[in-house]
Design a protein around this motif. Sequence first.
Motif, PDB file in Angstrom:
ATOM      1  N   GLU A 195       0.768  -1.096  -0.050  1.00  0.00           N
ATOM      2  CA  GLU A 195      -0.069  -0.015   0.063  1.00  0.00           C
ATOM      3  C   GLU A 195       0.751   1.428   0.030  1.00  0.00           C
ATOM      4  O   GLU A 195       1.837   1.454   0.723  1.00  0.00           O
ATOM      5  CB  GLU A 195      -0.892   0.119   1.273  1.00  0.00           C
ATOM      6  N   THR A 196       0.666   2.249  -0.771  1.00  0.00           N
ATOM      7  CA  THR A 196       1.061   3.323  -0.973  1.00  0.00           C
ATOM      8  C   THR A 196       0.262   4.693  -1.142  1.00  0.00           C
ATOM      9  O   THR A 196      -1.078   4.347  -1.322  1.00  0.00           O
ATOM     10  CB  THR A 196       2.298   3.623  -2.222  1.00  0.00           C
TER      11      THR A 196
ATOM     12  N   GLU B  72       3.408  -1.183   3.780  1.00  0.00           N
ATOM     13  CA  GLU B  72       2.759   0.110   3.498  1.00  0.00           C
ATOM     14  C   GLU B  72       3.844   1.281   3.706  1.00  0.00           C
ATOM     15  O   GLU B  72       4.677   1.319   4.504  1.00  0.00           O
ATOM     16  CB  GLU B  72       1.951   0.375   4.612  1.00  0.00           C
ATOM     17  N   TYR B  73       3.650   2.336   2.823  1.00  0.00           N
ATOM     18  CA  TYR B  73       4.340   3.271   2.848  1.00  0.00           C
ATOM     19  C   TYR B  73       3.548   4.772   2.983  1.00  0.00           C
ATOM     20  O   TYR B  73       2.565   4.633   2.363  1.00  0.00           O
ATOM     21  CB  TYR B  73       5.249   3.576   1.515  1.00  0.00           C
ATOM     22  N   GLY B  74       4.125   5.452   3.687  1.00  0.00           N
ATOM     23  CA  GLY B  74       3.488   6.871   3.825  1.00  0.00           C
ATOM     24  C   GLY B  74       4.200   7.785   2.929  1.00  0.00           C
ATOM     25  O   GLY B  74       4.476   7.708   1.724  1.00  0.00           O
TER      26      GLY B  74
ATOM     27  N   ALA C  89      10.679   4.884   3.885  1.00  0.00           N
ATOM     28  CA  ALA C  89      10.274   4.121   5.411  1.00  0.00           C
ATOM     29  C   ALA C  89       9.054   3.293   5.052  1.00  0.00           C
ATOM     30  O   ALA C  89       8.079   3.713   4.960  1.00  0.00           O
ATOM     31  CB  ALA C  89       9.969   5.231   6.246  1.00  0.00           C
ATOM     32  N   ALA C  90       9.546   2.025   4.994  1.00  0.00           N
ATOM     33  CA  ALA C  90       8.452   1.030   4.711  1.00  0.00           C
ATOM     34  C   ALA C  90       7.850   0.598   6.138  1.00  0.00           C
ATOM     35  O   ALA C  90       8.695   0.272   7.098  1.00  0.00           O
ATOM     36  CB  ALA C  90       8.799  -0.132   3.964  1.00  0.00           C
TER      37      ALA C  90
ATOM     38  N   VAL D  18       6.351   8.907  -6.635  1.00  0.00           N
ATOM     39  CA  VAL D  18       7.111   7.543  -6.612  1.00  0.00           C
ATOM     40  C   VAL D  18       5.765   6.743  -6.265  1.00  0.00           C
ATOM     41  O   VAL D  18       5.299   6.606  -4.970  1.00  0.00           O
ATOM     42  CB  VAL D  18       8.033   7.525  -5.387  1.00  0.00           C
ATOM     43  N   ARG D  19       5.316   5.854  -7.251  1.00  0.00           N
ATOM     44  CA  ARG D  19       4.220   4.899  -7.105  1.00  0.00           C
ATOM     45  C   ARG D  19       4.371   3.918  -6.012  1.00  0.00           C
ATOM     46  O   ARG D  19       3.534   3.677  -5.221  1.00  0.00           O
ATOM     47  CB  ARG D  19       3.565   4.564  -8.132  1.00  0.00           C
ATOM     48  N   ASP D  20       5.677   3.223  -6.129  1.00  0.00           N
ATOM     49  CA  ASP D  20       5.853   2.126  -5.361  1.00  0.00           C
ATOM     50  C   ASP D  20       7.433   1.972  -5.346  1.00  0.00           C
ATOM     51  O   ASP D  20       8.027   1.430  -5.999  1.00  0.00           O
ATOM     52  CB  ASP D  20       5.057   0.989  -5.952  1.00  0.00           C
ATOM     53  N   PRO D  21       8.010   2.239  -4.081  1.00  0.00           N
ATOM     54  CA  PRO D  21       9.338   2.297  -3.773  1.00  0.00           C
ATOM     55  C   PRO D  21       9.860   1.100  -3.503  1.00  0.00           C
ATOM     56  O   PRO D  21      11.038   0.783  -3.732  1.00  0.00           O
ATOM     57  CB  PRO D  21       9.583   2.913  -2.307  1.00  0.00           C
TER      58      PRO D  21
END
Lengths: 307, 307
Positions: B15-16, B83-85, B90-91, B233-236
Motif C-alpha cells: 500500500e502506498t 505500507e508506505y506513507g 520508510a516502509a 513515486v508510486r511504489d518504492p
Amino acid sequence: MSILAVGSVAFDSIETPSGKVERELGGSATYFGLAASYFTDVRIVAVVGDDFGPEQEAVFWRRGIDIRGLERAPGKTFFWHGEYGADPNAARTRATELNVFQNFQPKIPAEYRDTEFLFLGNIDPRLQADVRRQMNGARLVGGDTMNYWINGSRQQLVETLKVIDVLMINDTEAKMLARESSLPRAARKVLAMGPKALVTKHGEYGSTVFFREGAFGIGHHPFRAPTLPLDEVRDPTGAGDSFGGGFMGYLASQGEVNREVLKRAMFYGGVMGSFAVEAFGTRRLQSLTREQIDERFAIFRELTHLE
Amino acid sequence: MSILAVGSVAFDSIETPSGKVERELGGSATYFGLAASYFTDVRIVAVVGDDFGPEQEAVFWRRGIDIRGLERAPGKTFFWHGEYGADPNAARTRATELNVFQNFQPKIPAEYRDTEFLFLGNIDPRLQADVRRQMNGARLVGGDTMNYWINGSRQQLVETLKVIDVLMINDTEAKMLARESSLPRAARKVLAMGPKALVTKHGEYGSTVFFREGAFGIGHHPFRAPTLPLDEVRDPTGAGDSFGGGFMGYLASQGEVNREVLKRAMFYGGVMGSFAVEAFGTRRLQSLTREQIDERFAIFRELTHLE
C-alpha cells in the motif's frame, strides 16, 4: 558586474562535535559576501552595533568588500548561540538576541543603486520587497527565506516572490512553501509564484535547480550539483549563505546569465559551501585563493561526470 | 557475460499513497533479475512454494531469464505485506511470512557454476558465504545486506564481506556497519573489511560509489550518480534491487570492469531504480526497451553534466 547583499551581520557562538567558538563573526551577509568576493565586487547592507569594531571590519576590507552600506546603530550586534549534534542539518538554538537587527530597515546608499546583482538574505519578506523597490534596476535578484517566514508571513512572502528571480532554499522549505510532499511538484508550484529558477539545497547530497518553462533559454530538465563527501563537517553554520555567495558571485562575474552559466554557478555554490564547513565560522572563507576554488571545482566535476 | 542472482522470490502486498496491490510478484532476485535482463543473460537461484505458477514463471521467461535454478518446495512462497506513507524511504511492515524461504539453502546447479558475475541478494550472510564458495570462479561478486544482519549476525557478515567485491547498501546501513556517523569515514572502514568498492544509496538523492585505494585503476575520488526527480513515486519497493540489477547487469555486459565502466554502471543502476518506482511491483521493469533505458541514461547525464 558587482553584487549587493542585504542581510545580517552577527556574532555567533557555536558548538559542534568538533569543538566550540565564542562570538565568532557570522551572519548571512558575511558568509555570502566573503564567498562572493572571490568572483566579483561585493557590497553589503546590514546593521551592526557598538561591539562591531576594526577587527571585524578588517575581515571585509581584506577581501575587498565594500561595507559603506553597513549601518551602525547604538546597542549590540545580532547574536546567535547554536549547537549541532551528529546531524549537521539540525542546529539547536540556545539563544537568539536580535539586538540592533530587531529594527533593521535596510537603506540602500545612493552609490549602491546601480549594482546589477542583488541578493536578499533571509530577512522579513516585507523588508526584502522594500529593498527590491529601491533597487528596481537590478538585472538579477536572488533571495533566501526560511520556515519562520513561510509559516508566519506567508502572504507577504508570496508577494515578495513575484520580484525574486532565483529563490534559494532547502528541500523542506520548498515543500513547506508549496504544501507538497514531492520536490519536483513543489518546485513547479514555487516557480508559478514568480521565480524563474528555484535552487533547492539537500545538505550533504548537493543541490538541484529547477527552471521555469522557457526561463534562461530552452530545455526543461532540472540540474543537480554535488557536494564533496567530507570526512568532517567542523561547523555547518553558513553553508547555505556560502553556497549563495558562490552561486551569485559566479553569475555576476559572467556577462550573460544563461542555463550553462547557471549550471556552473550551482557547482561554484557547492564548492564554496564545502569550504565553509571545513572550519569554524567564516575562517576558511577568509583565506582561500581562486586557484583552490577552481581545483575543487575540478574535483566536483570528476565526482559527477562520465568520461 | 552472464550473471547469477541469489536471493528471494516473493509475493508482496503493498500500500502506498498512490494505491495498493495484493500478492504482486516481488523479491530481491526478481527485481534484480528483471533489471539486469536488459543488459545481459541472467540466471536465478531462489526458492518458491506451491503458489508459484505458470503466470509467475512467464514473467521471467518473457525476459529471457533462466530460472532452472528456482527451487520448488512444498508450502507457500515468501510473503511480505508493507505500507508506505509520504516518505518513500520508510516502509512499515504489516506482515512477513517467510514460508519456504525460512529453510532456503541455495544450491547452485552444475550448469550455473561457470557464471562470471554473481549477485548475493539480501539473505543470511552465512548463506551468502556458502554460495560464494560454490561459485569460487566468479570474476566479480556484488552483495547486499541490511540492518537485521548488521546487528544480528555481525561476525558472520564481516567474514562474508571478505569475499564480496562490490557491496551495495544504503547510507544508514553503511554508517551502522562501520559504526561511524560520517559517510566517507564509514566508507573507508567498510572498504577495509574487504570490498573493493562500496555503493551507498541515498534514495531520491542518488548514490555514491567509494573505491578502495588502487582498486579498479588509479584515482581516489568517489563518484556520485543522480536519480531522476520524480513527481510521483508510486511504489518504492524493489528500488534498491533494481539499482543492483542495472548496475551489475551493465558491468556484466562489458568486457572489462574498470573505473569508467563502474561509473556508467552507477548511472544505469539509478536509471533502473527510477523506472522500478514508477509502477507497482515489477510492472514497469517487465515492459521496458533498451532504447527507453538509454534515453533515460541521457537525461541523467543532462541532469548532472556541465557542457
